[in-house]
Enzyme design. Structure first.
Site, mmCIF file in Angstrom:
data_model
loop_
_atom_site.group_PDB
_atom_site.id
_atom_site.type_symbol
_atom_site.label_atom_id
_atom_site.label_comp_id
_atom_site.label_asym_id
_atom_site.label_seq_id
_atom_site.Cartn_x
_atom_site.Cartn_y
_atom_site.Cartn_z
ATOM 1 N N HIS A 17 0.854 -1.192 0.000
ATOM 2 C CA HIS A 17 0.000 0.000 0.000
ATOM 3 C C HIS A 17 0.890 1.243 0.000
ATOM 4 C CE1 HIS A 17 -4.157 1.620 1.099
ATOM 5 N NE2 HIS A 17 -3.386 2.703 0.992
ATOM 6 N N HIS A 19 1.128 4.945 -2.377
ATOM 7 C CA HIS A 19 0.542 5.742 -3.462
ATOM 8 C C HIS A 19 1.621 6.481 -4.253
ATOM 9 C CE1 HIS A 19 -3.810 5.518 -2.377
ATOM 10 N NE2 HIS A 19 -3.304 5.212 -1.195
ATOM 11 N N ASP A 21 1.266 9.123 -6.136
ATOM 12 C CA ASP A 21 1.139 10.570 -5.984
ATOM 13 C C ASP A 21 1.328 11.017 -4.537
ATOM 14 O OD1 ASP A 21 -1.182 9.269 -5.310
ATOM 15 O OD2 ASP A 21 -2.545 10.776 -6.122
ATOM 16 N N HIS A 205 -9.830 0.432 -0.388
ATOM 17 C CA HIS A 205 -9.655 1.280 0.780
ATOM 18 C C HIS A 205 -10.929 1.169 1.626
ATOM 19 C CE1 HIS A 205 -6.305 3.189 -1.330
ATOM 20 N NE2 HIS A 205 -6.023 3.868 -0.224
ATOM 21 N N GLU A 208 -10.989 2.948 7.206
ATOM 22 C CA GLU A 208 -10.072 4.021 7.605
ATOM 23 C C GLU A 208 -10.901 5.191 8.118
ATOM 24 O OE1 GLU A 208 -6.348 6.652 5.773
ATOM 25 O OE2 GLU A 208 -7.851 5.799 4.425
ATOM 26 N N ASP A 310 1.721 3.946 2.917
ATOM 27 C CA ASP A 310 0.606 4.761 2.409
ATOM 28 C C ASP A 310 1.142 5.884 1.524
ATOM 29 O OD1 ASP A 310 -2.003 5.404 1.942
ATOM 30 O OD2 ASP A 310 -2.366 6.359 3.866
#
Length: 377
Positions: A17, A19, A21, A205, A208, A310
Site C-alpha cells: 500500500h 501511493h 502521488d 480502501h 479508515e 501509504d
C-alpha cells in the site's frame, strides 16, 4: 532486546500500500511545479517536506487528502509521470523494498490532455527505468501496479476495463480510493463484477475513515482480496477483563480476552490481509499513536497484518521508518517484522509460484542475515 534501525534498513521489504502521488521527492515536486506554473506553500525542499507532514496530520482523512492537490497538479504530462514513477522505484529499492505495489488513479492525470492509456504507459515506462537504475546500484525490485478508481467519480467501469487491458503491462490489481465516508463500494458494483469474472485481484480502501459497514461492503460486495487499511475492524472486537473493568483504565489487563464480532471473525477466519499504515493512520485519526495502534492487537489475535507506508511524502516516512517505529514504540521483534513481511509477500497480487520464490529465496534468507546484528538494550 531492541532492533537497531540500521539492521531494519538492510532487511528485504514488501510494501502493498504505497501511493505514487503520495511519494514525490520534495525537490522534484518543486521543479515540476515551476514547470507547470503551480504555486506551492514554499520552494524550499526541507520546508516543503515539513509542510506536507504538518498538513497531513490534521486528524481527518478529508483534510489529509487535500494535500494531494499539489502532487497531482504536477503529474499531468508524460514526462512528469515518467519521472515520478522512476524516482519512486529508485527510492523504494534504496529502502530495501524488493516487491512493491504502487497505486494511482489514471483519471486524475488527464488535465494535460493525456488519455488513460497514455497515463498508464508513461507510469510503466518510469517504473521500468527506475527498476533498471536500481539494478545498476545492486538493488533488485519488482513493481506491480494497482489501477485506482476514485470513489466520488463515476468512472469505475471505465477504469476497471483499463486495468484489465493492462494486466500484461505491469498492472496486477484494482483499487478504489478517495473520500471513504459516503462513497461506498456498492457504487462500483458492476466494475467489481467484471473484475471478478475476469479473475482479476481487487483491494479496497476501507475501514479508515468509515467503519464496519465499509469493510463489509469491501469484502462482500467488491470481493476484495485485501483491505486497504482496515484498521477499524477493531470496532468489532471487544476486550473483556475478568474484573469487569475497561481497557486502558490504568489497571493491568491480566486475563483479558478478546471477543470478536461476526465481521471480525470473517476477516480473521479468511485471513483477509490488512494493509495497515501506522503513521498515516495516526495522522488521519484512525489510530491514537503507533504505540497503541491496533496493528499490534490484530497481530496478536492472528489477523493477517502487513506494514505499509501509504504516502511517504505526507507521512515523512519509509518502510524502514514504519518498522522501526513499531519496534521502538510497540515492542515488535525481528520475528514480528519477518512474519508481517512474509504475510505481505504471500498476499501480493502475483502468482503463487512467484510469491513462493519471493518468500523462500529473498525474504526468509534476508531476515536471517541481520540476526547477528541485533542489539541488546
Amino acid at each position: 532486546m531492541t532492533i537497531d534501525e540500521s539492521d531494519i534498513a538492510r532487511l528485504p521489504k514488501v510494501v502493498l500500500h504505497d501511493h505514487l502521488d503520495g511519494g514525490l521527492r520534495p525537490a522534484t515536486l518543486i521543479e515540476l511545479a515551476a514547470q507547470a506554473g503551480h504555486d506551492l506553500p514554499t520552494t524550499d525542499p526541507a520546508e516543503l517536506a515539513a509542510w506536507f507532514v504538518h498538513a497531513a496530520s490534521s486528524g481527518t482523512l478529508e483534510l489529509y487528502l487535500e494535500t494531494f492537490g499539489h502532487t497531482v497538479a504536477v503529474m499531468q504530462t508524460e514526462a512528469a509521470l515518467r519521472r515520478v514513477a522512476r524516482e519512486a522505484a529508485i527510492d523504494l529499492a534504496a529502502d530495501g523494498v524488493v516487491y512493491a505495489e504502487q497505486r494511482y488513479a489514471p483519471e486524475q492525470h488527464q488535465g494535460g490532455g493525456l488519455s488513460l492509456q497514455q497515463v498508464v504507459d508513461a507510469v510503466q515506462a518510469g517504473f521500468d527505468e527506475g527498476i533498471a537504475a536500481a539494478a545498476v546500484s545492486g538493488r533488485t525490485l519488482r513493481v506491480g501496479t494497482l489501477i485506482t478508481a476514485m470513489r466520488h467519480a463515476d468512472r469505475g467501469d471505465e477504469v476497471a476495463a483499463l486495468a484489465l487491458a493492462n494486466r500484461a503491462n505491469g498492472v496486477v490489481g484494482f483499487d478504489i480510493a478517495g473520500a471513504e465516508d459516503g462513497f461506498p463500494p456498492a457504487r462500483f458494483a458492476s466494475a467489481f463484477r467484471a473484475l471478478a469474472e475476469a479473475n482479476f485481484p481487487v483491494t479496497v480502501h476501507a475501514g479508515e475513515a468509515a467503519g464496519l459497514e465499509s469493510i463489509a461492503e469491501a469484502v462482500h460486495v467488491a470481493g476484495a482480496s485485501r483491505l486497504g487499511h482496515g484498521v477499524r475492524i477493531v470496532e468489532d472486537i471487544a476486550i473483556v477483563r475478568p474484573d469487569g473493568g475497561e481497557p486502558d483504565d490504568g489497571e493491568p489487563d491480566v486475563g483479558a480476552e478478546a471477543e470478536l464480532g461476526l465481521l471480525a471473525h470473517w476477516i480473521r477466519d479468511h485471513q483477509i490481509p490488512l494493509e495497515l499504515c501506522p503513521t498515516s493512520n495516526v495522522q488521519t485519526g484512525a489510530a491514537g499513536s503507533v504505540a497503541t495502534h491496533p496493528i499490534t492487537l490484530l497481530r496478536d489475535l492472528g489477523f493477517a497484518v502487513t506494514i505499509n507506508t501509504d504516502n511517504r511524502l505526507q507521512s515523512g516516512t519509509t518502510l524502514t521508518r514504519e518498522m522501526t517505529l513499531l519496534a521502538d514504540e510497540a515492542g515488535w521483534s525481528l520475528d514480528d517484522l519477518r512474519d508481517a513481511t512474509v504475510t505481505a509477500a504471500w498476499n501480493a497480487f502475483i502468482h503463487h509460484d512467484e510469491r513462493e520464490a519471493l518468500v523462500e529465496d529473498v525474504i526468509l534468507p534476508g531476515f536471517a542475515v541481520p540476526a547477528a546484528g541485533r542489539h541488546l538494550a
